[in-house]
Design a protein around this motif. Structure first.
Motif, PDB file in Angstrom:
ATOM      1  N   PHE B 559      14.003  91.335  55.921  1.00 12.47           N
ATOM      2  CA  PHE B 559      12.622  90.888  56.003  1.00 12.47           C
ATOM      3  C   PHE B 559      12.441  89.493  55.409  1.00 12.47           C
ATOM      4  O   PHE B 559      11.803  88.623  55.994  1.00 12.47           O
ATOM      5  CB  PHE B 559      11.693  91.881  55.300  1.00 12.47           C
ATOM      6  N   GLU B 560      13.080  89.274  54.247  1.00 10.78           N
ATOM      7  CA  GLU B 560      12.887  87.992  53.578  1.00 10.78           C
ATOM      8  C   GLU B 560      13.419  86.841  54.417  1.00 10.78           C
ATOM      9  O   GLU B 560      13.024  85.709  54.270  1.00 10.78           O
ATOM     10  CB  GLU B 560      13.592  87.973  52.207  1.00 10.78           C
ATOM     11  N   GLU B 561      14.363  87.190  55.272  1.00  9.29           N
ATOM     12  CA  GLU B 561      14.977  86.133  56.062  1.00  9.29           C
ATOM     13  C   GLU B 561      14.165  85.785  57.301  1.00  9.29           C
ATOM     14  O   GLU B 561      14.387  84.772  57.919  1.00  9.29           O
ATOM     15  CB  GLU B 561      16.375  86.562  56.535  1.00  9.29           C
ATOM     16  N   ILE B 562      13.274  86.674  57.669  1.00 10.50           N
ATOM     17  CA  ILE B 562      12.558  86.448  58.920  1.00 10.50           C
ATOM     18  C   ILE B 562      11.543  85.330  58.745  1.00 10.50           C
ATOM     19  O   ILE B 562      10.670  85.407  57.871  1.00 10.50           O
ATOM     20  CB  ILE B 562      11.841  87.735  59.386  1.00 10.50           C
ATOM     21  N   PRO B 563      11.651  84.295  59.543  1.00 10.25           N
ATOM     22  CA  PRO B 563      10.670  83.225  59.447  1.00 10.25           C
ATOM     23  C   PRO B 563       9.307  83.768  59.835  1.00 10.25           C
ATOM     24  O   PRO B 563       9.197  84.577  60.746  1.00 10.25           O
ATOM     25  CB  PRO B 563      11.164  82.204  60.478  1.00 10.25           C
ATOM     26  N   ARG B 564       8.313  83.297  59.174  1.00  9.14           N
ATOM     27  CA  ARG B 564       6.973  83.777  59.465  1.00  9.14           C
ATOM     28  C   ARG B 564       6.217  82.753  60.290  1.00  9.14           C
ATOM     29  O   ARG B 564       6.320  81.553  60.083  1.00  9.14           O
ATOM     30  CB  ARG B 564       6.231  84.076  58.159  1.00  9.14           C
ATOM     31  N   PHE B 565       5.448  83.272  61.234  1.00 11.37           N
ATOM     32  CA  PHE B 565       4.700  82.411  62.130  1.00 11.37           C
ATOM     33  C   PHE B 565       3.545  81.754  61.400  1.00 11.37           C
ATOM     34  O   PHE B 565       2.861  82.409  60.620  1.00 11.37           O
ATOM     35  CB  PHE B 565       4.174  83.243  63.304  1.00 11.37           C
ATOM     36  N   ALA B 566       3.391  80.464  61.642  1.00  9.20           N
ATOM     37  CA  ALA B 566       2.304  79.751  60.991  1.00  9.20           C
ATOM     38  C   ALA B 566       1.195  79.468  61.993  1.00  9.20           C
ATOM     39  O   ALA B 566       1.365  78.653  62.890  1.00  9.20           O
ATOM     40  CB  ALA B 566       2.823  78.439  60.408  1.00  9.20           C
ATOM     41  N   PHE B 567       0.093  80.178  61.869  1.00 15.66           N
ATOM     42  CA  PHE B 567      -1.045  79.910  62.747  1.00 15.66           C
ATOM     43  C   PHE B 567      -1.479  78.468  62.542  1.00 15.66           C
ATOM     44  O   PHE B 567      -1.662  78.025  61.421  1.00 15.66           O
ATOM     45  CB  PHE B 567      -2.208  80.856  62.418  1.00 15.66           C
ATOM     46  N   GLN B 568      -1.594  77.750  63.627  1.00 14.13           N
ATOM     47  CA  GLN B 568      -1.980  76.354  63.516  1.00 14.13           C
ATOM     48  C   GLN B 568      -3.420  76.194  63.930  1.00 14.13           C
ATOM     49  O   GLN B 568      -3.821  76.642  65.004  1.00 14.13           O
ATOM     50  CB  GLN B 568      -1.091  75.515  64.419  1.00 14.13           C
ATOM     51  N   ILE B 569      -4.190  75.562  63.086  1.00 13.46           N
ATOM     52  CA  ILE B 569      -5.620  75.470  63.377  1.00 13.46           C
ATOM     53  C   ILE B 569      -5.831  74.552  64.576  1.00 13.46           C
ATOM     54  O   ILE B 569      -5.407  73.400  64.578  1.00 13.46           O
ATOM     55  CB  ILE B 569      -6.396  74.903  62.168  1.00 13.46           C
ATOM     56  N   PRO B 570      -6.436  75.074  65.623  1.00 12.48           N
ATOM     57  CA  PRO B 570      -6.612  74.255  66.822  1.00 12.48           C
ATOM     58  C   PRO B 570      -7.720  73.230  66.640  1.00 12.48           C
ATOM     59  O   PRO B 570      -8.570  73.363  65.759  1.00 12.48           O
ATOM     60  CB  PRO B 570      -6.990  75.268  67.897  1.00 12.48           C
ATOM     61  N   ASN B 571      -7.677  72.226  67.504  1.00 11.02           N
ATOM     62  CA  ASN B 571      -8.738  71.208  67.501  1.00 11.02           C
ATOM     63  C   ASN B 571     -10.102  71.854  67.731  1.00 11.02           C
ATOM     64  O   ASN B 571     -10.202  72.822  68.473  1.00 11.02           O
ATOM     65  CB  ASN B 571      -8.517  70.211  68.649  1.00 11.02           C
ATOM     66  N   ASP B 572     -11.105  71.232  67.159  1.00 13.60           N
ATOM     67  CA  ASP B 572     -12.421  71.800  67.447  1.00 13.60           C
ATOM     68  C   ASP B 572     -12.934  71.302  68.792  1.00 13.60           C
ATOM     69  O   ASP B 572     -13.821  71.887  69.378  1.00 13.60           O
ATOM     70  CB  ASP B 572     -13.414  71.488  66.312  1.00 13.60           C
ATOM     71  N   LYS B 573     -12.349  70.197  69.286  1.00  7.36           N
ATOM     72  CA  LYS B 573     -12.701  69.746  70.627  1.00  7.36           C
ATOM     73  C   LYS B 573     -11.471  69.861  71.508  1.00  7.36           C
ATOM     74  O   LYS B 573     -10.600  69.002  71.470  1.00  7.36           O
ATOM     75  CB  LYS B 573     -13.187  68.282  70.599  1.00  7.36           C
ATOM     76  N   PRO B 574     -11.426  70.958  72.271  1.00  5.29           N
ATOM     77  CA  PRO B 574     -10.235  71.146  73.116  1.00  5.29           C
ATOM     78  C   PRO B 574     -10.077  69.960  74.059  1.00  5.29           C
ATOM     79  O   PRO B 574     -11.050  69.526  74.671  1.00  5.29           O
ATOM     80  CB  PRO B 574     -10.555  72.412  73.917  1.00  5.29           C
ATOM     81  N   GLN B 575      -8.887  69.394  74.108  1.00  9.07           N
ATOM     82  CA  GLN B 575      -8.682  68.272  75.028  1.00  9.07           C
ATOM     83  C   GLN B 575      -7.251  68.250  75.556  1.00  9.07           C
ATOM     84  O   GLN B 575      -6.354  68.814  74.974  1.00  9.07           O
ATOM     85  CB  GLN B 575      -9.016  66.959  74.326  1.00  9.07           C
ATOM     86  N   VAL B 576      -7.139  67.567  76.679  1.00  5.25           N
ATOM     87  CA  VAL B 576      -5.836  67.444  77.324  1.00  5.25           C
ATOM     88  C   VAL B 576      -5.386  66.008  77.196  1.00  5.25           C
ATOM     89  O   VAL B 576      -6.066  65.092  77.632  1.00  5.25           O
ATOM     90  CB  VAL B 576      -5.942  67.816  78.815  1.00  5.25           C
ATOM     91  N   LEU B 577      -4.236  65.811  76.547  1.00  6.42           N
ATOM     92  CA  LEU B 577      -3.740  64.452  76.357  1.00  6.42           C
ATOM     93  C   LEU B 577      -2.721  64.114  77.428  1.00  6.42           C
ATOM     94  O   LEU B 577      -1.807  64.873  77.705  1.00  6.42           O
ATOM     95  CB  LEU B 577      -3.113  64.305  74.968  1.00  6.42           C
TER      96      LEU B 577
END
Lengths: 217, 715, 262, 414, 47
Positions: B559-577
């Motif tokens: 368990f300790e070895e399993i990398p944990r997923f980091a939720f990334q806070i999305p932009n408040d203004k969804p956009q396509v670059l």
């Protein structure tokens, strides 16, 4: 009857005419039947002379000692150098050809470019297993008595087609479809005739004989 | 009585009659026809003993097992290996065409040196001493760090040997092509400094939500993916494909969601919104596998309502709700990403948004889900020894910041003499890197380039020295496979035939160069040859690998070895670059991948080219797909020529109208436009990479370009 | 002496279009197996030899309702009426033939003199003419298989159901004193290669063979069945529009077997 | 210069003028031969034919010249078997045209096949079920008949006729000509029919496929009939053309009138049968294959419904009506119109039965295939025309092709 | 083409009727021509 006399005016040379006809006729017959086949076929000597009879006395298993079936049922045909090397690593006997063989091929690890009398063209598939194992035919039926020969005859081939003369038939009467021995000629019709006689199969819709794909690839 | 012309006429008639009655005309007629049946210029393949040998395919990252059929010592056919953990008997077009690469005219037949612009044959001794001398001189001048290397992959012994050599030599400039696994890795919090790779148990999934992933267009290990997709068909499982064009995967999916290009991440967040809103998520699993959920949840609920998402993505809100519910309620749902063949990374934001769905429904490290696996570090070699020279020069900064390959060309173009010597192994950057023109310009600036390629590819052609590797059918090499599998697999290639030409194993070349360098470099390479290095390095894996040709690495981390997923806070203004000015260029150009066209560093062999439909390539023209309405707007017709302009380049293309693509989108086949290889491939169509340039992910710096703005003008 | 007949067989294929992904492996497997030649420019599909060809079918609807189905098309090995398939009867020189024992339509390029009447007769475009001399770049002729004879310019060629594989399998059986082959001993190259497992090959009239059962699937149809070509390739599709694409139908007609699901 | 070889009592153009004409046609012939050699030496890649168009321009030309050459067998049939003796004034020319057409057809076939050196397989390895075999056999045999019919004409040359043997041979052959002509008519009936059968038996091609009688599809009979009907029109057309070129009347009006009338009736009955065939095919045959008439007529410029109208109405009903009326036959311009339309009509029919068959998609997911011939194809198709012109020029100059010429064009001043 | 000699010959109705008709026609032509030539040759002497 041919009239050779100069009896009518205007065609006084009919004798000559007929003579010239006969000359032209016989000359072209001679050319066609005697000279042409000589020109059409060329000869090559085998790279090494091989004594089948002598080898037969040294092996236990007859023809199959050297011409054997592989595990997958395919036929090995003319032996490769690796098989020969089993015995001929060194010169065994005292024939010049063996010495030449060892010198030219064994020591250099080069395959002998044998000229195969019974080689069929590329479009032909021939299964030795089906003929030898299933139909229990012997080698002589198709290959003649090569196993008892003491030396290899020259390889004759058609200069236009490249076919071995053994396939085409050696003698003029073979042109007419006549065969004295089963191994005189190995053209498609010879295979087909035997197939029809021996198997009775008439699976081809077009020819009421054996299907094309039985022997063709 | 006299002889006149009548007599000669008579002679002629007699001769004709005699000839007709002789075999001459008939036999000649027959022989002439038999001659046509045995034309000497039509080859007759010599017969011989049939044998089969197992090996591994290296032509893409899929790592399929192959069974090679030989007649005596000739390779005549490559087939898929039965009961192989990756492909179980199946095989793809590229794998099948391998014989053509082995025997093809594109092989580099001996070491070649470019003298006055043309390649000349040299001996291996000459080649090796030249390169050794160059390396020794550079080292003596204290410019070890200007030696760089590009490898096709970061895995495998040959890549590792090259990296090891550079390190021991004292250069930090080792680069390899970044992949989607980098994105995956970056979206996790690493317990140690270990990289993470994803494992997919797709055969056992029951609801597959694919964000542009070309599941049957060559993603992951292509043959295995096709087999998995059929397993779903039989079990009647659902496949949802989110993609702007009707790819083969979309065509086979149960539902095709034709999203606008580049909006995949936004759609994923919209779906997440539904799952969150309707509480379809697995709180326990989220706690166990991830961090940062709460803030993320607020952000998604706040800014990604399906109505809003629908506007951006073009997928209506109802569908988003349905998919969200279905995904949330499915037993073993899985969301996957990586556009097309997935050979290029996606942005961490996108990876996060999509993988978040897996984390939400708790199908991580579970049957039918996504596994977070450690890198299969199966090679064990002794430590590298350094001398002071190496230690100092290793401290210099990498030429391309962050070790990112796509930054290398511009770095070279900006700074004179930053790279003086470049090695390229198992890669063809002059074709596969985006903004190819810039790449080639950079390449030309490097004073000395060495390619290890077996084939005369674009990079080899631009090199100063080619040290050709054996073909994959002539050598031993480990083939680590991770892409798209449940567990990493190591395959082994075996020499099926003796090397046909004067080639040398790249591993052997590196080892012999290293040994010629003497000192600490030599002692870092304590092996006689590559074979010994491989055998020793693989340790316990070697014997099973040699015997079975393949080893599966099953490793269940603590368990300790399993990398944990980091939720990334999305932009408040969804956009396509997207690169390019929207006002000047109102179309979006996206690539299309196909199983029938190889777009990696191996060019398509002739057989493969034969399978390409004439809606993709006609004569030497690339056809781009556009919607009939787009065509109407631009006054373009089926089959007409047009100029395709992007901020990077412009090219003449042909138009193919299709109902399988949305308006204002241009789909462009990837894998064409080679300038090297043989006449079967060179000069056919246009290389997509020339039309786009790198677009850096703000989070990771990876090149995540997936398309570009473009315009089409009737030519 | 007349030996026993080998049992009558009708080799055929069932191709599951629901499974086919259009990856092209069957095409290349066929080319590699059968020494199919290739040229610099293969984009003129009307002159490109591909015994196995994959057609892309669309349902003709507009975006985003368009659907795609791939349809691999080998030679159909039509039986016609009593073996009088469209091409066999028209060949003036018996270069193509129907074999009642295997149900395979053979093509013998060395017999063919290139009149192309068979190509005119075949509604499936399964027959290909060698417009050019086949040329392999130097060295690549090494990749040619001796089990299939390369064709010369000026003759017609087509899929043979990899008949040489039958010959080799039969040869192996013969060496084991057997006359009959087991199902898995004779499989075509495309069947073997297909990563999707979409192709099933076997004897259509042998109850123990997989194809015997699968061809009775309600999704099954054959191409241009109404022309009475009696093909030995069956296709499976659960989509009505695909089944309709297999033959010509008047607008009011149904393909029959199963109700359309869309 | 060559006056010793020119038939007595007729006037021919000066020799240099004749040579110039030959030279002109010779240039075209040479161009055609060059293209032919290209096809033989380099193969059929010289053409624009492809796997969809296995049969193309050549085969159409082949079928067309055989149909147009049908005047020979039908005039022979009328003269020797039916006993229309007036036709003896036209039969020589009909034979000459037939000879040219059939030798051209054989030459085209020899260029068209991919393996010319194996061409004899069609005889030796004959598949009797194939219509093409029947064509090859009957075509070459009938070509033999035409040669036999053409030989006496050559023998009638003023110089050759002086040799007693040839004089006698020519006389004997004339005596038994009826037997040859009857055999020729028999052979012609079959090979014209088989040419129709070539398309008609293609049960994989619904456009070509016609049901029929025993082993013969209806096209078998339609082709024979149409060749007999339209062939004489071509003969008349060429006579009229030759009269225009030479500025002489060569055949008396009553002969032309008779042949035109018979032809008119033949076309009329043929077109009637053709309409029934088309109607039955459109209503029964095609429907049973799940198709409709309009599936075979696309709106592309090549194969619209216009082609059917052109074939049946313009090239069939029109000429039939003109030729059936005495007024039509007697009006020079109407007769011209009728024979030209008739020749076009039969050519369109052959075109449609060869090329439209190839163009129409059979699989529902395929498209129409269109094809444009390459220059090599065009050159080899024009080759027979040049060759025909040359043969007509030589024959007209040296052989008594038109028995009535002397009478119609007496040489006034010595 | 020829009974007994040609590989493709089959003794069935099609071969007998079709090839029979053909050989019949060819014979008539052959015999006819032979007759004409021989008669011409004989006649010649009687001029």
């Amino acid at each position: 009857m041919v009239q050779l006399t100069n009896s009518h005016k205007g065609n006084g040379n009919s004798g000559w005419t007929i003579l010239f006809f006969i000359v032209g006729f016989t000359a072209s017959l001679f050319a066609g039947w005697i000279v042409f086949p000589k020109l059409l076929y060329s000869k090559k000597q085998q790279p090494i002379d091989f004594n089948h009879e002598l080898h037969m006395t040294h092996v236990d298993n007859g023809c199959e000692s050297c011409h054997f079936f592989r595990e997958d049922g395919t036929y090995s045909g003319v032996p490769k150098l690796v098989q020969c090397i089993d015995c001929h690593q060194e010169v065994q006997g005292d024939t010049g050809h063996e010495a030449l063989f060892v010198e030219k091929y064994v020591s250099k690890g080069k395959e002998v470019p044998w000229l195969i009398y019974s080689r069929q063209p590329d479009c032909v598939f021939f299964s030795h297993a089906a003929h030898v194992k299933l139909a229990k035919m012997d080698c002589e039926t198709c290959h003649g008595h090569i196993g008892q020969s003491t030396s290899l005859k020259p390889y004759e081939y058609n200069i236009i087609t490249g076919y071995s003369r053994d396939i085409w038939g050696k003698n003029p009467e073979n042109y007419l479809g006549l065969k004295t021995n089963t191994y005189d000629r190995m053209k498609m019709n010879d295979c087909a005739a035997c197939h029809l006689e021996e198997t009775g199969r008439k699976s081809s819709v077009s020819t009421e004989k054996d299907g094309c794909f039985v022997c063709h690839k | 009585m006299k002889i006149d012309r009548r007599c000669f006429l008579s002679l002629g008639i007699g001769a004709a009659a005699g000839t007709a009655l002789s075999p001459l005309p008939w036999k000649l007629m027959d022989d002439a026809s038999i001659w046509t049946q045995n034309w000497p210029w039509t080859p007759v393949p010599p017969d011989g003993e049939i044998s089969y040998t197992d090996s591994t395919c290296t032509l893409c990252s899929g790592g399929c097992g192959i069974t090679v059929r030989k007649i005596d010592d000739r390779v005549v056919k490559i087939e898929g290996r039965e009961n192989h953990p990756v492909n179980n008997g199946g095989i793809c077009v590229l794998g099948l065409s391998g014989t053509q690469l082995l025997y093809g005219p594109t092989r580099v037949k001996s070491p070649m040196k470019k003298i006055n612009g043309t390649f000349q044959k040299i001996t291996w001794n000459q080649a090796l001493s030249e390169i050794t001398e160059k390396l020794l001189t550079l080292r003596a001048e204290g410019r070890s760090h200007t030696v760089a290397a590009i490898a096709g992959s970061s895995r495998g012994t040959v890549s590792a040997l090259l990296q090891r050599f550079l390190t021991a030599y004292g250069s930090p400039n080792f680069y390899c092509q970044s992949s989607i696994e980098d994105s995956f890795s970056l979206s996790h919090i690493q317990p140690q400094n270990n990289k993470t790779i994803p494992g997919f148990d797709l055969e056992n999934a029951d609801y597959v939500l694919s964000f542009g992933t070309g599941i049957i267009d060559g993603w992951g290990s292509p043959v295995r993916m096709i087999q998995a997709s059929n397993a779903w068909k039989t079990k009647n499982l659902k496949l949802i494909q989110v993609e702007p064009r009707l790819s083969d995967t979309a065509a086979r999916s149960d539902e095709w969601l034709p999203s606008k290009p580049g909006t995949e991440a936004i759609l994923a967040l919209g779906i997440a919104h539904v799952i969150l809103q309707e509480s379809l998520y697995d709180q326990a699993a989220i706690d166990y596998h991830s961090e940062g959920f709460v803030t993320w949840r607020t952000a998604v609920l706040g800014h990604y309502h399906p109505d809003k998402v629908a506007e951006i993505t073009g997928i209506d809100a109802k569908t988003i709700f349905t998919v969200g519910r279905e995904f949330g309620q499915a037993e073993k749902p899985v969301a996957i990403c990586g556009r097309g063949k997935g050979n290029t990374p996606v942005s961490v934001a996108e990876m996060s948004a999509i993988h978040a769905l897996n984390v939400l429904v708790g199908n991580v490290n579970k049957k039918g889900g996504v596994f977070t696996l450690p890198e299969p570090n199966y090679i064990s070699w002794p430590e590298i020894s350094f001398d002071t020279k190496a230690e100092t020069s290793l401290q210099t900064k990498q030429i391309a910041e962050g070790g990112l390959l796509h930054r290398l060309p511009s770095a070279i173009n900006e700074a004179e003499d930053s790279v003086t010597l470049l090695f390229v192994a198992d890669a063809n950057p002059c074709y596969t890197l985006t903004d190819t023109k810039e790449v080639i310009r950079a390449f030309k600036k490097i004073p000395f380039k060495v390619s290890f390629s077996s084939y005369m590819d674009e990079t080899a052609k631009l090199s100063d020295l080619i040290l050709p590797n054996h073909s994959y059918l002539e050598r031993y090499e480990d083939v680590p496979v991770t892409s798209g599998l449940r567990n990493p697999v190591i395959g082994l290639t075996k020499p099926i035939v003796n090397p046909l030409f004067q080639t040398k194993h790249t591993g052997d070349v590196i080892i012999s160069i290293a040994r010629a360098m003497k000192g600490s470099i030599e002692s870092s390479f304590p092996w006689k040859n590559y074979y010994q290095c491989l055998k020793n390095g693989l340790g316990q894996h070697w014997n099973p690998l040699l015997n079975n040709g393949v080893v599966e690495i099953t490793y269940i981390p603590e368990f300790e070895e399993i990398p944990r997923f980091a939720f990334q806070i999305p932009n408040d203004k969804p956009q396509v670059l997207l690169e390019g000015n929207e006002n000047k260029m109102d179309l979006t150009l996206i690539p299309s991948d196909s199983m029938r066209l190889s777009s990696g560093y191996i060019g398509a062999p002739p057989f493969m080219m034969k399978t390409i439909p004439d809606t993709i390539l006609k004569d030497n023209n690339t056809l781009v797909q556009i919607h009939p309405k787009t065509a109407e707007k631009l006054e373009l017709k089926q089959g007409c020529y047009a100029i395709l302009k992007t901020p990077r380049d412009e090219k003449k293309v042909k138009i193919h109208l299709s109902q399988g693509i949305g308006e204002d989108i241009i789909s462009f086949p990837r894998g064409l436009g080679h300038t090297a290889y043989d006449s079967y491939l060179a000069g056919k169509g246009i290389n997509f990479n020339e039309l786009i340039g790198p677009v850096e992910d703000p989070f990771s710096g990876l090149d995540v370009a997936w398309g570009i703005r473009a315009s089409l003008i009737k030519a | 002496m007349t030996q026993e007949y080998r049992k009558e067989k009708k080799y055929g294929m069932v191709i599951d279009l629901d499974r086919c992904t259009g990856c092209g492996a069957c095409m290349v497997a066929c080319m590699a197996e059968n020494n199919v030649p290739f040229r610099d420019n293969e984009t003129d599909k009307l002159k490109s030899i591909t015994w196995m060809r994959i057609y892309q079918l669309t349902n003709g609807k507009s975006y985003p309702n368009e659907e795609i189905c791939y349809l691999p098309r080998p030679c159909m090995h039509c039986e016609g009426h009593n073996g009088h398939s469209p091409c066999v009867t028209v060949c003036p020189a018996v270069a193509t033939d129907y074999d009642r024992e295997t149900g395979i339509v053979s093509q013998i390029p060395t017999r063919c003199f290139g009149c192309r009447y068979c190509m005119a007769a075949c509604p499936y475009h399964a027959r290909y003419f060698n417009w050019w001399d086949p040329v392999w770049p130097e060295g690549m002729e090494k990749s040619l298989s001796p089990n299939v004879s390369p064709r010369m310019r000026g003759v017609v060629e087509k899929c043979s159901f990899c008949f040489h594989r039958y010959q080799l399998a039969y040869e192996k059986a013969a060496s084991e004193d057997r006359r009959e082959l087991r199902e898995n001993e004779y499989q075509t190259s495309c069947t073997q290669a297909c990563p999707a497992g979409a192709i099933t090959f076997g004897d259509l009239i042998n109850k123990n063979h997989a194809v015997y059962k699968i061809k009775k699937d309600p999704r099954a149809f054959r191409l241009l069945e109404r022309l009475k070509t009696n093909p030995k390739i069956y296709y499976l599709s659960s989509r009505e529009w695909v089944r309709r694409a297999g033959d010509n139908y008047h607008p009011e007609e149904e393909t029959g077997k199963i109700k359309s699901h869309q | 210069m060559d006056s010793a070889f020119i038939p007595e009592g007729v006037k021919r153009c000066p020799f240099p003028q004749f040579l110039a004409g030959l030279g002109l046609a010779g240039v075209v012939l040479a161009w055609g031969i060059f293209a032919m050699l290209l096809c033989w030496l380099k193969g059929l890649n010289q053409t624009n034919m492809n796997d969809s168009y296995g049969f193309a321009l050549w085969i159409w030309a082949d079928l067309a010249v055989i149909a147009l050459g049908g005047g020979a067998f039908f005039s022979g049939f009328l003269k020797y078997i039916v006993g229309k003796d007036e036709l003896k004034n036209i039969i020589n020319f009909a034979v000459l045209i037939g000879f040219i057409c059939y030798s051209s057809a054989l030459l085209i076939l020899a260029i068209d096949i991919g393996q010319p050196l194996r061409g004899w397989f069609i005889f030796w390895h004959a598949n009797v079920h194939s219509m093409l075999t029947e064509v090859a056999f009957c075509l070459s045999c009938y070509f033999g008949v035409l040669t036999i019919e053409y030989i006496p004409l050559i023998l009638e040359n003023r110089q050759i006729d002086k040799i007693p043997f040839f004089h006698n041979l020519s006389h004997n052959m004339h005596e038994v000509m009826a037997v040859f002509a009857a055999t020729g008519a028999f052979l012609s009936f079959f090979h014209q029919g088989s040419l129709g059968g070539i398309a008609g038996v293609l049960f994989g091609r619904p456009f070509a496929y016609r049901e029929g009688l025993l082993v013969w599809p209806w096209t078998f009979f339609l082709f024979t009939w149409s060749a007999a009907a339209y062939g004489p029109c071509f003969t008349i057309f060429l006579i009229k053309l030759l009269e225009k070129i030479t500025g002489k009347k060569l055949v008396k009006d009553n002969v032309i009138d008779l042949l035109a009338k018979i032809s008119g009736w033949m076309i009329f009955t043929y077109i009637f049968a053709k309409i029934i065939d088309t109607w039955y095919w459109a209503v029964v045959t095609v429907q049973s294959k799940g198709q409709t008439l309009m599936d075979f007529y696309d709106d592309n410029m090549f194969y619209g419904l216009w082609i059917l109208v052109a074939e049946i109405v313009v090239g069939g009903i029109f000429p039939a009506l003109i030729l059936l009326t005495k007024k039509g036959r007697n009006s020079a311009s109407l007769l011209w119109a009728a024979v030209i339309l008739a020749c076009l009509g039969v050519c369109i029919n052959r075109w449609v039965m060869v090329l439209q068959v190839m163009a129409i998609p059979v699989l529902p997911f395929e498209d129409w295939a269109l094809y444009y011939p390459s220059w090599q194809e065009i050159a080899t198709t024009i080759l027979p025309v040049a060759y025909g012109v040359i043969l007509v020029m030589i024959s007209y100059r040296y052989l008594p092709i038109f028995p009535q010429e002397k009478e119609l064009n007496p040489i006034e001043s010595h | 083409m020829f009974p007994f000699i040609s590989f493709e010959w089959v003794w069935d109705i099609e071969h007998v009727v079709f090839m029979g008709g053909l050989w019949y026609a060819v014979s008539i032509l052959g015999i006819g021509m032979a007759y004409c030539i021989i008669k011409a040759a004989i006649d010649k002497k009687e001029v």
